[in-house]
Design a protein around this motif. Sequence first.
Motif, short mmCIF file in Angstrom:
data_model
loop_
_atom_site.label_atom_id
_atom_site.label_comp_id
_atom_site.label_asym_id
_atom_site.label_seq_id
_atom_site.Cartn_x
_atom_site.Cartn_y
_atom_site.Cartn_z
N TRP A 15 38.19 47.91 48.38
CA TRP A 15 38.82 46.71 48.03
C TRP A 15 38.91 46.80 46.36
CZ3 TRP A 15 35.94 43.04 51.88
CH2 TRP A 15 36.65 43.42 52.99
N GLY A 63 41.05 49.00 44.96
CA GLY A 63 42.36 48.58 45.15
C GLY A 63 42.74 47.53 44.25
N SER A 64 41.79 46.65 43.98
CA SER A 64 42.14 45.55 43.01
C SER A 64 42.39 45.94 41.51
CB SER A 64 40.97 44.67 43.07
OG SER A 64 40.61 44.21 44.12
N THR A 73 41.38 36.35 40.74
CA THR A 73 40.16 37.04 41.30
C THR A 73 40.17 38.33 41.33
OG1 THR A 73 41.24 35.57 42.89
CG2 THR A 73 38.67 35.90 43.27
N ILE A 74 41.56 38.96 41.77
CA ILE A 74 41.35 40.39 41.78
C ILE A 74 41.06 41.22 40.50
CG2 ILE A 74 42.80 40.57 44.00
CD1 ILE A 74 45.10 41.87 42.17
N GLY A 134 45.75 47.00 41.72
CA GLY A 134 46.84 46.07 41.78
C GLY A 134 47.00 45.53 40.08
N MET A 147 31.91 43.02 48.64
CA MET A 147 32.10 43.18 47.14
C MET A 147 30.69 42.84 46.66
SD MET A 147 35.33 43.49 47.24
CE MET A 147 35.12 43.49 45.36
N TYR A 202 37.51 41.21 40.57
CA TYR A 202 36.93 42.37 41.47
C TYR A 202 37.34 43.59 41.13
CZ TYR A 202 36.20 38.89 45.18
OH TYR A 202 35.88 37.61 45.76
N ILE A 239 44.99 31.75 40.68
CA ILE A 239 43.66 31.90 40.78
C ILE A 239 43.19 33.14 41.48
CG2 ILE A 239 41.47 31.08 41.66
CD1 ILE A 239 42.31 28.40 40.21
N PRO A 240 44.02 33.27 42.71
CA PRO A 240 43.97 34.57 43.64
C PRO A 240 44.17 35.81 42.70
CG PRO A 240 44.76 32.97 44.93
CD PRO A 240 44.67 32.38 43.43
N LEU A 241 45.21 35.78 41.94
CA LEU A 241 45.50 36.83 40.75
C LEU A 241 44.18 37.31 40.05
CD1 LEU A 241 49.30 36.32 40.15
CD2 LEU A 241 48.17 38.30 41.49
#
Lengths: 294, 272
Positions: free
Chosen positions: A255, A258-259, A35-36, A262, A49, A39, A31-33
């Motif tokens: 961010w 950066g996301s 989220t990016i 990523g 954000m 984002y 789930i965090p992955l």
Amino acid sequence: MAVKQFLHSKDLKALALSLPGALFIIFFLFIPLATIVVYSFWRTESYTMIADWNLNNYLTILTTKTYLTFLFRSLSMSLAVSFISLIYSWPVAYYIAKYGGRYRLILTMLTAAPFFTGILLRVTAMQQILGPIGVVNMFLSNIGLKPLHLLMYSHYATGLGLIYLWIPFMVLAIYLSLLTFDFKLLDAAMINGASPLRAFWEVTLPLNWIGTCIGLALVFIPTFAATITPKFLGGVNGALYGNILAHQFGSTGTWALGSAMGVLMFTISSLFVFIVFKTVNLNRSGYTGKIAGE
Amino acid sequence: MASINHQASALKTGQVVLLVLLYIFLYFPLLFITYDSFVHNIIWPFPPEWTLEWYQKLLGMSDFHAGLKNSFYIGLFTAIPATLFSTAAVIGLLKYRTRWRGGMILLYISPLFVPGLLIGISTLMFNANVMGMSGKLISAIIANTTEDIAFSFLVILAQLVRYDWRMDEAAMVFGATPAQVFWEVTLPTIWPAILGAFLVSFILAFNNLEISYYNLGAIPTLPTIAWGSLRHGIKPELFALATVINMLVFSAIAGLFFLIQTGMVRFGYRGE
């Protein structure tokens, strides 16, 4: 009916035991992955954000020459490091698996042990060896020779440092694959007239190619995301893609960009893994769909 | 035939040379900073002027004790859930065969294929913007746990594929309850694997920089302290720190090796 119920309860037991950890991984990693990914389509304004869906972050990366240079540099670095680790690890793992005898376990653990001392301390140790005041160049200048500029804060130093960090994974992956390999197959091939080279190429390598691919993935992925090694061994111009990615989460607070970086990193790594595993020919890999020991 | 034998032995010698060179490559830097940590003249440390000043400086570093404590907490509270989750999962997947086995195994090892940097930044973003908690020890512990579940899963899986589950069935036949089977049959046989997984997770979380760094904010751990001082040039106290950590890690691994050696002897054998 009774059999069916029995099977059902087996499924249930397996699930009850394996689901908690699986949910933990899904909730706290996947789930965090995700989220990016979300984002990466937003934008950042003064450290917050803003849900303003757009493709600008990706456009910025793909049209800024500096970012593309870093991306290309990281890609070549990871390919080179994975390839060199692969070539070097094969004979080493082969020797341990075939001739290690009762020392196999200790020989393998000796290659894996440095991994556990932590990336940072290992890079610190490497810095004492390479670099202008590293022991190699100090030794050369003490005996009156010219120092090796190659090892002074360069991409070569970074590459050597990355091989130093991740080659244990490659040795381990190939070794574990060779453990289940029946070396008698080689004798069979050679008795039937194959040269040692041909026997290796047509028997040993295909049968251990899955393990080798796992090794390639385990070296490529962290190398592609390297930040610490290039920072301390690469010098002023040594930054790689991971460094500019990390930079977005530092003082700049960009961010969303950066996301997106990523997400791009993850996509390229996954693509590499996908292409590598495409080369696996299940018919020749000895794959039976079973776990060893069944 | 003779020439083939000759070739084979030359090949074997070549492999030994490569193996020895690999060990030198892996251990010389570690041994060299150990040596460096005991000498006064670190730039060109020959002949050595022995000293313990770097160890004294390390102990005197302001956040060294806080860092040690935090690293220890991260190691411990990551290793406990990582080991519990992965032990339960390996037992569940190996003992009860189901059609989800392959998928589950893939899921459990998938964190290995996500680099630490991405785990770090994605959990940072998630914790800060969704959960509203960043810069806490617990965020670093949770993020490290996801990765270390994968490592401990592999360690336990590698050991337990050799386990003979008929021993459990035999105990059931003689009337043991599932709990009794676990405590009296399974656990006494597999504990070296579990301890190994615990140690591996502990060491990895204790030493982790990339995942912890993004989740901790200003909270110090040993790796973040080392990171901070490295950025201001090499500090010899770091060699002392590295030596202490290397000693701990290598004694843990030596212990683990000993356990695997003795544990393997017992695998599948329950002689009275």
